[in-house]
Design a protein around this motif. Structure first.
Motif, mmCIF file in Angstrom:
data_model
loop_
_atom_site.group_PDB
_atom_site.id
_atom_site.type_symbol
_atom_site.label_atom_id
_atom_site.label_comp_id
_atom_site.label_asym_id
_atom_site.label_seq_id
_atom_site.Cartn_x
_atom_site.Cartn_y
_atom_site.Cartn_z
ATOM 1 N N ILE A 1 1.160 -1.616 0.318
ATOM 2 C CA ILE A 1 -0.213 0.214 -0.238
ATOM 3 C C ILE A 1 0.586 1.195 0.111
ATOM 4 N N PRO A 2 0.654 2.335 -0.889
ATOM 5 C CA PRO A 2 -0.664 2.336 -0.820
ATOM 6 C C PRO A 2 -0.226 2.189 -3.137
ATOM 7 N N ARG A 3 -1.680 1.119 -3.582
ATOM 8 C CA ARG A 3 -0.972 0.677 -4.717
ATOM 9 C C ARG A 3 -1.514 1.540 -5.915
ATOM 10 N N PRO A 4 -1.169 2.191 -6.935
ATOM 11 C CA PRO A 4 -1.837 2.755 -7.786
ATOM 12 C C PRO A 4 -2.835 2.305 -8.809
ATOM 13 N N ILE A 5 -3.818 2.864 -9.653
ATOM 14 C CA ILE A 5 -5.054 2.232 -10.132
ATOM 15 C C ILE A 5 -5.253 2.562 -11.271
ATOM 16 N N ALA A 6 -4.801 1.963 -12.297
ATOM 17 C CA ALA A 6 -4.696 1.188 -13.947
ATOM 18 C C ALA A 6 -6.437 1.443 -13.895
ATOM 19 N N TRP A 7 -6.823 2.714 -14.767
ATOM 20 C CA TRP A 7 -8.432 2.784 -14.995
ATOM 21 C C TRP A 7 -8.304 2.648 -16.806
ATOM 22 N N ALA A 8 -8.445 1.440 -16.913
ATOM 23 C CA ALA A 8 -8.404 1.046 -18.385
ATOM 24 C C ALA A 8 -9.985 0.860 -19.281
ATOM 25 N N PHE B 1 -16.876 0.577 -25.269
ATOM 26 C CA PHE B 1 -16.083 1.229 -24.633
ATOM 27 C C PHE B 1 -16.000 -0.615 -22.980
ATOM 28 N N ASN B 2 -15.449 -0.969 -23.245
ATOM 29 C CA ASN B 2 -15.296 -0.943 -21.773
ATOM 30 C C ASN B 2 -14.619 -0.442 -20.815
ATOM 31 N N LEU B 3 -14.660 0.273 -19.016
ATOM 32 C CA LEU B 3 -14.182 0.384 -18.450
ATOM 33 C C LEU B 3 -13.697 -0.382 -17.293
ATOM 34 N N ALA B 4 -12.836 -0.567 -16.949
ATOM 35 C CA ALA B 4 -12.333 -0.978 -15.761
ATOM 36 C C ALA B 4 -10.755 -0.850 -14.498
ATOM 37 N N PRO B 5 -10.754 -0.944 -13.379
ATOM 38 C CA PRO B 5 -9.907 -0.853 -12.081
ATOM 39 C C PRO B 5 -9.066 -1.675 -12.484
ATOM 40 N N THR C 1 -17.403 -16.093 -12.746
ATOM 41 C CA THR C 1 -17.266 -17.345 -13.922
ATOM 42 C C THR C 1 -16.959 -17.648 -14.243
ATOM 43 N N GLY C 2 -15.394 -17.651 -14.452
ATOM 44 C CA GLY C 2 -13.936 -18.047 -14.888
ATOM 45 C C GLY C 2 -13.599 -17.616 -15.821
ATOM 46 N N GLU C 3 -14.877 -17.111 -16.812
ATOM 47 C CA GLU C 3 -14.034 -16.474 -18.291
ATOM 48 C C GLU C 3 -13.775 -15.531 -17.826
ATOM 49 N N ALA C 4 -12.627 -15.431 -18.753
ATOM 50 C CA ALA C 4 -11.843 -13.981 -18.623
ATOM 51 C C ALA C 4 -12.011 -12.252 -18.698
ATOM 52 N N LYS C 5 -11.608 -11.782 -18.169
ATOM 53 C CA LYS C 5 -12.017 -10.019 -17.797
ATOM 54 C C LYS C 5 -12.764 -9.732 -19.038
ATOM 55 N N ASP C 6 -13.182 -9.222 -19.834
ATOM 56 C CA ASP C 6 -13.777 -7.398 -21.091
ATOM 57 C C ASP C 6 -11.966 -7.311 -20.989
ATOM 58 N N THR C 7 -11.444 -6.531 -20.094
ATOM 59 C CA THR C 7 -10.476 -5.978 -21.061
ATOM 60 C C THR C 7 -8.754 -6.984 -21.290
ATOM 61 N N LEU C 8 -8.677 -8.596 -20.992
ATOM 62 C CA LEU C 8 -8.388 -8.638 -21.108
ATOM 63 C C LEU C 8 -8.831 -9.358 -23.023
ATOM 64 N N ALA D 1 -21.809 -8.047 -18.603
ATOM 65 C CA ALA D 1 -22.228 -9.233 -19.339
ATOM 66 C C ALA D 1 -20.922 -8.453 -20.767
ATOM 67 N N HIS D 2 -20.648 -9.248 -21.451
ATOM 68 C CA HIS D 2 -19.367 -8.730 -22.498
ATOM 69 C C HIS D 2 -20.660 -7.929 -23.702
ATOM 70 N N GLY D 3 -19.774 -7.021 -23.603
ATOM 71 C CA GLY D 3 -20.247 -5.958 -24.913
ATOM 72 C C GLY D 3 -20.690 -3.936 -23.801
ATOM 73 N N GLU D 4 -21.643 -4.641 -22.701
ATOM 74 C CA GLU D 4 -21.992 -4.022 -21.797
ATOM 75 C C GLU D 4 -21.306 -2.940 -21.472
ATOM 76 N N SER D 5 -21.287 -1.473 -21.931
ATOM 77 C CA SER D 5 -20.151 -0.525 -21.494
ATOM 78 C C SER D 5 -20.756 0.007 -20.362
ATOM 79 N N GLU D 6 -19.289 0.265 -18.920
ATOM 80 C CA GLU D 6 -20.392 0.730 -18.182
ATOM 81 C C GLU D 6 -20.109 1.743 -18.330
ATOM 82 N N LEU D 7 -19.464 2.582 -19.437
ATOM 83 C CA LEU D 7 -19.687 3.988 -19.507
ATOM 84 C C LEU D 7 -21.006 4.540 -19.177
ATOM 85 N N ASP D 8 -22.126 3.558 -19.881
ATOM 86 C CA ASP D 8 -23.159 3.867 -20.498
ATOM 87 C C ASP D 8 -23.909 3.433 -19.164
ATOM 88 N N LEU D 9 -23.148 2.612 -18.225
ATOM 89 C CA LEU D 9 -23.954 2.646 -16.563
ATOM 90 C C LEU D 9 -24.231 4.106 -15.949
#
Length: 221
Positions: A22-29, A46-50, A73-80, A110-118
């Motif tokens: 600590i502290p750790r920087p955050i990549a807002w990707a 666009f996907n947006l994730a920290p 769920t064990g699936e790959a995250k959208d950023t990857l 769900a993949h394809g849903e945008s955090e920006l829209d949310l």
């Protein structure tokens, strides 16, 4: 207290590591999603994730690294998934004032849903909106509300561990820095005022932090 990691599960190790590194920087990707509905409507999603497992690795080449786990769920995250498909990513440095927005973008969608829209549909989030603007010279946009943004291309991917965890190495092609937080120093180098950016830092569990007033200590010759 001495803790032997061989006696601890992966979750217990994670819990301790995130409370002590600590502290750790955050990549807002920000990455571009492949969404069939968006393609039909000729739109970009666009996907947006920290990510707080994030650091600089080298300067020649200029490499940043983010470590990405799996969805519940064990699936790959959208950023990857997105960076494998498009090879591009924009990494932002968020401010302390954006902590609620950053937290909201950690939601599993769900993949394809945008955090920006949310976020922009959720009026309870500090009455704040996030918007993108063109990132001059780069194919992806950047968040208008962030003072720092790195336009990066995929450099290398490595998987480690039994789960596995994915290490994404990206090469910085250009950096946006808000002119309001910079000046030229006596050696004609860009001086970035950290206190004006007020970057958000990650601690353990659900804890975050800002920064204290910066101070200077000269390194020995």
């Amino acid at each position: 207290m001495i803790i032997n990691f061989s006696d601890y599960s992966a979750n217990q190790r994670y819990h301790l590591m995130t409370q002590t590194i600590i502290p750790r920087p955050i990549a807002w990707a920000l990455t571009l999603s492949d969404d069939e509905l968006a393609k039909k409507d000729n739109e970009c999603k666009f996907n947006l994730a920290p990510f707080s497992y994030f650091t600089a690795v080298s300067s020649k080449p200029a490499i940043l690294m983010i470590s990405v786990g799996k969805k519940t769920t064990g699936e790959a995250k959208d950023t990857l998934v997105n960076i494998l498909n498009h090879k591009k990513i924009v990494i932002h440095i968020a401010s302390e004032q954006q902590s609620e927005l950053v937290t909201q973008t950690a939601a599993t969608l769900a993949h394809g849903e945008s955090e920006l829209d949310l976020i922009n549909l959720n009026e309870s989030v500090d009455n704040s909106l996030l918007s993108t603007v063109p990132f001059e010279g780069f194919s992806l946009p950047r968040l208008e509300q962030c003072d720092i943004a790195y336009g990066c291309e995929l450099y290398e991917i490595k998987e480690i561990g039994d789960i596995p965890q994915t290490l994404i190495f990206v090469e910085v092609k250009q950096v946006y820095i808000n002119d309001k937080v910079t000046e030229l120093d006596t050696r004609n180098r860009v001086k970035v005022h950290a206190d004006m950016i007020n970057p958000l830092a990650r601690l353990g569990a659900s804890e975050y932090a800002g920064i204290t007033k910066p101070f200077t200590k000269k390194r020995p010759e």
